[in-house]
Design a protein around this motif. Sequence first.
Motif, PDB file in Angstrom:
ATOM      1  N   ASP A   1      48.460 -51.219  55.180  1.00  0.00           N
ATOM      2  CA  ASP A   1      48.845 -49.724  55.166  1.00  0.00           C
ATOM      3  C   ASP A   1      47.954 -48.883  55.676  1.00  0.00           C
ATOM      4  OD1 ASP A   1      51.318 -50.763  54.293  1.00  0.00           O
ATOM      5  OD2 ASP A   1      51.099 -50.100  52.127  1.00  0.00           O
TER       6      ASP A   1
ATOM      7  N   GLU B   1      58.566 -55.185  63.660  1.00  0.00           N
ATOM      8  CA  GLU B   1      58.768 -56.324  64.859  1.00  0.00           C
ATOM      9  C   GLU B   1      57.769 -57.466  64.433  1.00  0.00           C
ATOM     10  OE1 GLU B   1      58.514 -57.253  69.601  1.00  0.00           O
ATOM     11  OE2 GLU B   1      58.171 -55.196  68.937  1.00  0.00           O
TER      12      GLU B   1
ATOM     13  N   THR C   1      46.340 -55.678  66.895  1.00  0.00           N
ATOM     14  CA  THR C   1      47.089 -56.442  67.700  1.00  0.00           C
ATOM     15  C   THR C   1      48.481 -55.420  68.016  1.00  0.00           C
ATOM     16  OG1 THR C   1      46.590 -58.394  67.083  1.00  0.00           O
ATOM     17  CG2 THR C   1      48.983 -58.206  67.754  1.00  0.00           C
TER      18      THR C   1
ATOM     19  N   VAL D   1      56.218 -51.381  65.970  1.00  0.00           N
ATOM     20  CA  VAL D   1      55.673 -52.673  66.262  1.00  0.00           C
ATOM     21  C   VAL D   1      55.300 -53.646  65.026  1.00  0.00           C
ATOM     22  CG1 VAL D   1      53.755 -54.080  67.469  1.00  0.00           C
ATOM     23  CG2 VAL D   1      54.640 -51.910  68.452  1.00  0.00           C
ATOM     24  N   LEU D   2      54.940 -52.944  64.055  1.00  0.00           N
ATOM     25  CA  LEU D   2      54.662 -53.493  62.745  1.00  0.00           C
ATOM     26  C   LEU D   2      56.109 -54.097  62.220  1.00  0.00           C
ATOM     27  CD1 LEU D   2      52.679 -54.016  60.451  1.00  0.00           C
ATOM     28  CD2 LEU D   2      53.321 -52.017  59.426  1.00  0.00           C
TER      29      LEU D   2
ATOM     30  N   ALA E   1      53.737 -46.364  58.498  1.00  0.00           N
ATOM     31  CA  ALA E   1      52.933 -45.442  58.417  1.00  0.00           C
ATOM     32  C   ALA E   1      53.096 -43.915  58.112  1.00  0.00           C
ATOM     33  CB  ALA E   1      52.134 -45.511  59.812  1.00  0.00           C
TER      34      ALA E   1
ATOM     35  N   TYR F   1      39.207 -42.080  58.372  1.00  0.00           N
ATOM     36  CA  TYR F   1      40.466 -42.283  57.648  1.00  0.00           C
ATOM     37  C   TYR F   1      40.481 -43.362  56.602  1.00  0.00           C
ATOM     38  CZ  TYR F   1      45.393 -42.071  57.206  1.00  0.00           C
ATOM     39  OH  TYR F   1      46.926 -41.875  56.669  1.00  0.00           O
TER      40      TYR F   1
ATOM     41  N   ASP G   1      56.312 -40.479  70.127  1.00  0.00           N
ATOM     42  CA  ASP G   1      55.500 -40.235  69.042  1.00  0.00           C
ATOM     43  C   ASP G   1      54.691 -41.528  68.770  1.00  0.00           C
ATOM     44  OD1 ASP G   1      54.780 -38.966  66.591  1.00  0.00           O
ATOM     45  OD2 ASP G   1      56.081 -40.481  65.437  1.00  0.00           O
TER      46      ASP G   1
ATOM     47  N   PRO H   1      52.552 -42.811  66.241  1.00  0.00           N
ATOM     48  CA  PRO H   1      52.846 -43.332  65.030  1.00  0.00           C
ATOM     49  C   PRO H   1      54.115 -43.928  65.016  1.00  0.00           C
ATOM     50  CG  PRO H   1      51.891 -41.061  64.583  1.00  0.00           C
ATOM     51  CD  PRO H   1      52.491 -41.308  66.011  1.00  0.00           C
ATOM     52  N   GLU H   2      55.269 -43.429  65.511  1.00  0.00           N
ATOM     53  CA  GLU H   2      56.526 -44.287  65.617  1.00  0.00           C
ATOM     54  C   GLU H   2      56.432 -45.673  66.351  1.00  0.00           C
ATOM     55  OE1 GLU H   2      59.804 -41.490  66.209  1.00  0.00           O
ATOM     56  OE2 GLU H   2      61.123 -43.119  67.002  1.00  0.00           O
TER      57      GLU H   2
ATOM     58  N   ALA I   1      47.353 -45.179  63.509  1.00  0.00           N
ATOM     59  CA  ALA I   1      48.580 -44.235  63.765  1.00  0.00           C
ATOM     60  C   ALA I   1      47.927 -42.925  63.984  1.00  0.00           C
ATOM     61  CB  ALA I   1      49.745 -44.385  62.804  1.00  0.00           C
TER      62      ALA I   1
ATOM     63  N   ILE J   1      47.014 -49.432  59.341  1.00  0.00           N
ATOM     64  CA  ILE J   1      47.955 -49.105  60.413  1.00  0.00           C
ATOM     65  C   ILE J   1      48.047 -47.549  60.396  1.00  0.00           C
ATOM     66  CG2 ILE J   1      50.542 -49.054  60.600  1.00  0.00           C
ATOM     67  CD1 ILE J   1      49.387 -51.711  61.652  1.00  0.00           C
ATOM     68  N   SER J   2      47.937 -47.102  59.309  1.00  0.00           N
ATOM     69  CA  SER J   2      48.043 -45.428  59.098  1.00  0.00           C
ATOM     70  C   SER J   2      46.787 -44.947  59.705  1.00  0.00           C
ATOM     71  CB  SER J   2      47.848 -45.167  57.750  1.00  0.00           C
ATOM     72  OG  SER J   2      48.877 -45.568  56.804  1.00  0.00           O
TER      73      SER J   2
ATOM     74  N   ARG K   1      53.496 -39.887  58.431  1.00  0.00           N
ATOM     75  CA  ARG K   1      53.150 -38.982  59.569  1.00  0.00           C
ATOM     76  C   ARG K   1      52.254 -37.768  58.974  1.00  0.00           C
ATOM     77  NH1 ARG K   1      57.507 -40.802  62.587  1.00  0.00           N
ATOM     78  NH2 ARG K   1      56.752 -43.023  61.968  1.00  0.00           N
TER      79      ARG K   1
ATOM     80  N   ASP L   1      54.903 -47.941  63.594  1.00  0.00           N
ATOM     81  CA  ASP L   1      55.885 -48.636  62.916  1.00  0.00           C
ATOM     82  C   ASP L   1      56.845 -49.467  63.445  1.00  0.00           C
ATOM     83  OD1 ASP L   1      54.991 -46.824  61.155  1.00  0.00           O
ATOM     84  OD2 ASP L   1      56.630 -45.185  61.007  1.00  0.00           O
TER      85      ASP L   1
END
Lengths: 192, 192
Positions: free
Chosen positions: B81, B179, B152, B176-177, A190, B69, B168, B170-171, B88, B84-85, A192, B174
């Motif tokens: 993408d 993983e 999820t 978890v995605l 993602a 968004y 953070d 968004p981190e 995030a 997720i973005s 920032r 990232d």
Amino acid sequence: MSRWEPNTVERLQDAAMTLFHERGYSNVTIADIAEHAGLTKRTFFNHFPDKREVLFAGSSALEERVEGYILASDREQRAIDVAISALAAAGQTLSRYSEGARLRRDVIDSSPELQERSLIKLASLARVITAGLVARDPEVRGATLVAESAVTVFGAAYSAWADSPTSDFPEHMDNVLAELRTAIVAASPAPR
Amino acid sequence: MSRWEPNTVERLQDAAMTLFHERGYSNVTIADIAEHAGLTKRTFFNHFPDKREVLFAGSSALEERVEGYILASDREQRAIDVAISALAAAGQTLSRYSEGARLRRDVIDSSPELQERSLIKLASLARVITAGLVARDPEVRGATLVAESAVTVFGAAYSAWADSPTSDFPEHMDNVLAELRTAIVAASPAPR
């Protein structure tokens, strides 16, 4: 034994499905269901705590089969494979419900109350899978994420199967998992 | 303006969180919450339909940000993408709640009733994402599966973030995605 007298639980389920379809879920009472099945309200409550549960009668048995499959699985198998295989195998027993599967799904989709109960059942299934994966291998990583993703795949596979209930349930599981893999694999981080 | 008088909704939220923590969710009434906030029950009901909703006050705003968004996103981006973005970016505004995040999560985890409401909110978020992805690109494939997987990931990232709310967001998304991708990618087809 005629189709309508297999056993009490099935008679109540069949009566409920028929009435939900004819009148809409919210217009059917427990008394209506019992009467249509030729039984009493008391008998209904011997088997189901409320009207919603009549649509989810198989869920504990499904959980037990999934759990048993996971605990008996080869320890070399990856967690996602075990979870998907367990749901595919347990899901095959859904064929007993194939006749009413699409109707059941449409009834659930028509009622926010039933959609909620369905979400709760799926969350419970994910917890059973998580616990099974951890019991099978205490070192397993990301068991919750694997379990929730497997249940997401199960939900999509179930819906596809309900559209053509004579089709092979494990094949739907494979197809949805392949679809998920394609969708997820090349994802970039993602921004920032 | 003191910390306790930012506005009515926040006062009610803060009072509810404090009391849930002290007494347990099921032992707190709406009258207790209103009194602790120095407000009336009527004021409570001007802002929340029931006791559960006080813990999910930010969910409509979150959905609106996610939807905005997605609709504004680059059409070249892949659906996963974008989803997720969007989560995030929208999740970053959770920092406003960072102080109470862990407490809120623990309160929800302590009550089946609140877990149900949480499931319903996440399902609603997934529907918003699905609709956004389809509106953005009517040809999109597997929008529901992508949306549910993204949610999820969001749930797991939120839980990790609540453990260290200065981190953070968004981190976490990232991580978890990544993983999930590792867990799913090499999965083999389910055996027959």
